[in-house]
Write a protein that holds these residues in place. Structure first.
Motif, PDB file in Angstrom:
ATOM      1  N   THR A  55      26.127  58.063  28.625  1.00 20.13           N
ATOM      2  CA  THR A  55      26.831  58.501  27.399  1.00 20.13           C
ATOM      3  C   THR A  55      26.190  58.044  26.026  1.00 20.13           C
ATOM      4  O   THR A  55      25.651  57.045  25.986  1.00 20.13           O
ATOM      5  N   SER A  67      28.382  63.008  26.814  1.00 22.36           N
ATOM      6  CA  SER A  67      27.701  62.767  27.889  1.00 22.36           C
ATOM      7  C   SER A  67      26.519  63.226  27.950  1.00 22.36           C
ATOM      8  O   SER A  67      26.116  64.600  27.359  1.00 22.36           O
TER       9      SER A  67
ATOM     10  N   ASN B  44      35.690  66.351  32.964  1.00 19.07           N
ATOM     11  CA  ASN B  44      35.358  65.953  31.612  1.00 19.07           C
ATOM     12  C   ASN B  44      34.604  64.365  31.593  1.00 19.07           C
ATOM     13  O   ASN B  44      34.092  63.888  31.122  1.00 19.07           O
ATOM     14  N   GLN B  45      35.285  63.433  32.843  1.00 20.87           N
ATOM     15  CA  GLN B  45      34.939  62.187  32.708  1.00 20.87           C
ATOM     16  C   GLN B  45      33.831  61.941  33.896  1.00 20.87           C
ATOM     17  O   GLN B  45      33.389  60.807  34.014  1.00 20.87           O
ATOM     18  N   CYS B  46      33.726  63.140  34.494  1.00 22.23           N
ATOM     19  CA  CYS B  46      32.585  62.825  35.900  1.00 22.23           C
ATOM     20  C   CYS B  46      31.165  63.225  35.352  1.00 22.23           C
ATOM     21  O   CYS B  46      30.718  64.424  35.542  1.00 22.23           O
ATOM     22  N   THR B 141      40.567  55.236  35.777  1.00 20.83           N
ATOM     23  CA  THR B 141      41.047  54.865  34.265  1.00 20.83           C
ATOM     24  C   THR B 141      39.587  54.269  33.817  1.00 20.83           C
ATOM     25  O   THR B 141      39.364  54.425  32.637  1.00 20.83           O
ATOM     26  N   GLN B 143      36.716  54.748  34.630  1.00 16.48           N
ATOM     27  CA  GLN B 143      35.722  55.875  34.447  1.00 16.48           C
ATOM     28  C   GLN B 143      35.886  56.724  33.095  1.00 16.48           C
ATOM     29  O   GLN B 143      35.037  56.962  32.082  1.00 16.48           O
ATOM     30  N   ARG B 144      37.332  56.753  32.628  1.00 15.82           N
ATOM     31  CA  ARG B 144      37.741  57.414  31.461  1.00 15.82           C
ATOM     32  C   ARG B 144      37.667  56.450  30.331  1.00 15.82           C
ATOM     33  O   ARG B 144      36.847  56.699  29.221  1.00 15.82           O
ATOM     34  N   ASN B 147      33.112  56.429  30.167  1.00 13.01           N
ATOM     35  CA  ASN B 147      32.697  57.733  29.785  1.00 13.01           C
ATOM     36  C   ASN B 147      33.092  58.735  28.446  1.00 13.01           C
ATOM     37  O   ASN B 147      32.387  59.275  27.979  1.00 13.01           O
ATOM     38  N   MET B 148      34.371  58.261  28.295  1.00 13.69           N
ATOM     39  CA  MET B 148      34.865  59.026  27.208  1.00 13.69           C
ATOM     40  C   MET B 148      35.364  58.415  26.152  1.00 13.69           C
ATOM     41  O   MET B 148      35.364  59.140  24.977  1.00 13.69           O
ATOM     42  N   GLU B 149      35.512  57.145  26.300  1.00 11.57           N
ATOM     43  CA  GLU B 149      36.232  56.318  25.227  1.00 11.57           C
ATOM     44  C   GLU B 149      35.267  55.334  24.545  1.00 11.57           C
ATOM     45  O   GLU B 149      35.239  54.595  23.803  1.00 11.57           O
TER      46      GLU B 149
END
Lengths: 121, 421
Positions: A55, A67, B44-46, B141, B143-144, B147-149
């Protein structure tokens, strides 16, 4: 003579494959139960490559992170350099799938491209 | 009251594929309800690749795979509401939902497609002793967060459970600079895909300890370490095998459970082996016009098969709305999982309602090598397929042909089993 032991990933069997090598030349592949195993083993011992996904931070976007991936596979040994090169950069929103985020990452000649759309706030 | 022909609960891969398929089957009044702020669900997080090999014949990452379906939903003009949580569905298919703009509201549907996905099994389900310090996360969790935060949950990590999300996170945390010390798995085999073991653990020299579990978590405010022990055949820790692992983080990747609070609330009959609804050949539950697909029905390994299953559910829901899905006849055939097969989806087949072929998906309960996957029509074996290996971590399927079933008049049960050579 070098011996390399691998687990085949071509199917759930997970055959334990032994590759005998003479320098960088494959002399013998054994332990595989099918042709796919031999193909996998030859590639894995001579030219192991991976797609790297990670990311990158986004400035001014609806999400904090976008990503990304290497456009094609890169040498296995370059994976960690690739992630490090992207650690401290940030891209400006909007970002679209396929946008080049960094070209020629870690001297691999391969671009890093976005894998998610992030719109502006 | 607002009303739609088809309301889809969940905008993840299952909900999206069901919506696209229903629309292409001629239904225009469709609404997707999604509780997150965007469509795509867990994809979305994968951020790793490996999605779409079956569907698109190329290797996509999770967000790219999701976008292919989101684009179709947009192009087809299918309606959706984000940040919208469904609270209840009645047997009469009245949906009660809530969001910030509209508050609490009701929607009437002619058909409902359940596509809520699944949840991770948590620490509470495992009976691990110790305090409740910070630093214990489910793998998803973590992973989120990563990858997202853009947040790192910890630096020194032990992972319990070798499910795919745990394996993927072992690699992800390592690449982000953490030290993943070990992955412990209670069973004598991994629940994850072989390629994940090689590319997420072996590539980074992370040890996988099979037949091991966490017997103690140290630390009061923050995790300071965990104790692993080997387990015997019944899964009980063997005294004297304890090993200490100093760490600040414990990730749990110990299984997924279909999220069926809504289904239970509306009286949908459940299958104890899948923890998902019992469905017939049309992926319809015991409540007429209520369909289920994706991980809420049974947990999948590959999203491609979720999309395929969801497309079938969408098409069948469309047929139901158009009045083309005839009522179930008395000829319903039971699908019986036996000898090594834990469950089948679907559970029943009405030959008059089935398509020319029907994919039956199932999981086995243990690893079998050089075996046969067999199907019996009552007592007669009609299908026998040689398999080098079948494993609990990889979903299996067989295809049943309508013509063949129709030849057996009075057929009561189709039994699917594993036969050893």
């Amino acid at each position: 003579m070098d011996i390399r032991n691998l687990t085949c990933i071509s199917c759930p069997m997970g055959c334990q494959i032994t590759v005998e090598m003479n320098g960088s030349e494959v002399v013998r592949v054994s332990g595989n139960t099918c042709k796919r195993g031999e193909v996998y083993a030859r590639k894995e011992v001579t030219d192991p490559t991976r797609i790297v996904t990670t990311t990158v931070r986004v400035a001014g976007g609806k999400a904090d992170m976008v990503s990304v991936k290497t456009r094609s596979d890169i040498p296995k040994g370059k994976m960690s350099d690739c992630v490090k090169a992207l650690k401290d950069i940030a891209v400006e929103a909007p970002v679209h799938i396929g946008d080049v985020i960094m070209s020629d990452v870690a001297g691999t000649g391969v671009d890093i491209i976005a894998t998610k759309n992030v719109s502006k706030i | 009251m607002e009303s739609y022909d088809i309301v889809i609960i969940g905008g993840g891969p299952a909900g999206l594929a069901a919506a696209v398929s229903a629309k292409r089957s001629g239904i225009s009044s469709i609404l997707i309800l999604e509780r997150d702020k965007e469509l795509g669900g867990i994809l979305n997080q994968c951020i790793h690749n490996g999605f779409g090999l079956h569907t698109f014949k190329e290797e996509l990452t999770g967000p790219e795979y999701a976008q292919r379906f989101i684009d179709q939903v947009e192009e087809l003009g299918i309606g959706y509401r984000l940040n919208t949580m469904v609270m209840e569905i009645s047997r009469e298919k009245v949906i009660t939902a809530v969001n910030r703009e509209e508050g609490l509201f009701e929607i009437r549907a002619k058909a409902v497609i359940l596509a809520m996905g699944c949840r991770e099994r948590s620490r509470g389900a495992l009976n691990i002793p110790g305090y409740r310090p910070a630093g214990i996360y489910s793998a998803g969790t973590a992973q989120r967060l990563v990858n997202m935060e853009g947040l790192m949950p910890g630096r020194e990590v032990v992972i319990l459970g070798s499910g795919d999300i745990g394996l993927i996170m072992a690699r992800r945390m390592t690449l982000e600079g953490a030290k993943v010390k070990v992955v412990a798995e209670l069973m004598p085999y991994s629940g994850g895909l072989k390629r994940n073991i090689v590319q997420c653990l072996d590539d980074y020299g992370i040890p996988l300890k099979l037949s091991h579990t966490v017997v103690d978590i140290k630390g009061k405010e923050r995790v300071e370490g965990v104790t692993l022990a080997e387990v015997d055949q019944s899964g009980k820790p063997i005294p004297g095998t304890e090993e200490e692992y100093p760490c600040d983080t414990l990730l749990l990747s110990v299984g997924l459970i279909p999220e069926n609070e809504l289904s239970n609330g509306m009286g949908v009959e459940m299958n104890s082996a899948t923890s998902g609804p019992v469905v017939n050949e049309s992926l319809e539950t015991n409540i007429e016009g209520v369909f289920a697909c994706g991980n809420v029905l049974h947990v999948h390994d590959l999203v491609d098969f979720v999309s395929e299953e969801a497309a079938a559910a969408g098409k069948n829901a469309a047929s139901y709305v158009k009045g083309e899905l005839r009522a179930e006849s008395a000829r319903t055939i039971r699908l019986v999982p036996a000898e090594g097969v834990r469950y089948t989806v679907p559970s029943t087949i009405d030959p008059d309602r089935m398509d020319e072929t029907l994919t039956v998906r199932f999981r086995v309960g243990a690893v079998y090598k050089n075996c046969f996957v067999s199907a019996y029509f009552d007592d007669e074996r009609v299908l026998r397929r040689k398999r080098q290996i079948v494993a609990p971590g990889e979903m299996e399927e067989i295809r049943l042909v309508k013509e063949q079933i129709l030849k057996y008049s009075g057929l009561k049960a189709i039994t699917v089993k594993i036969e050893e050579a």
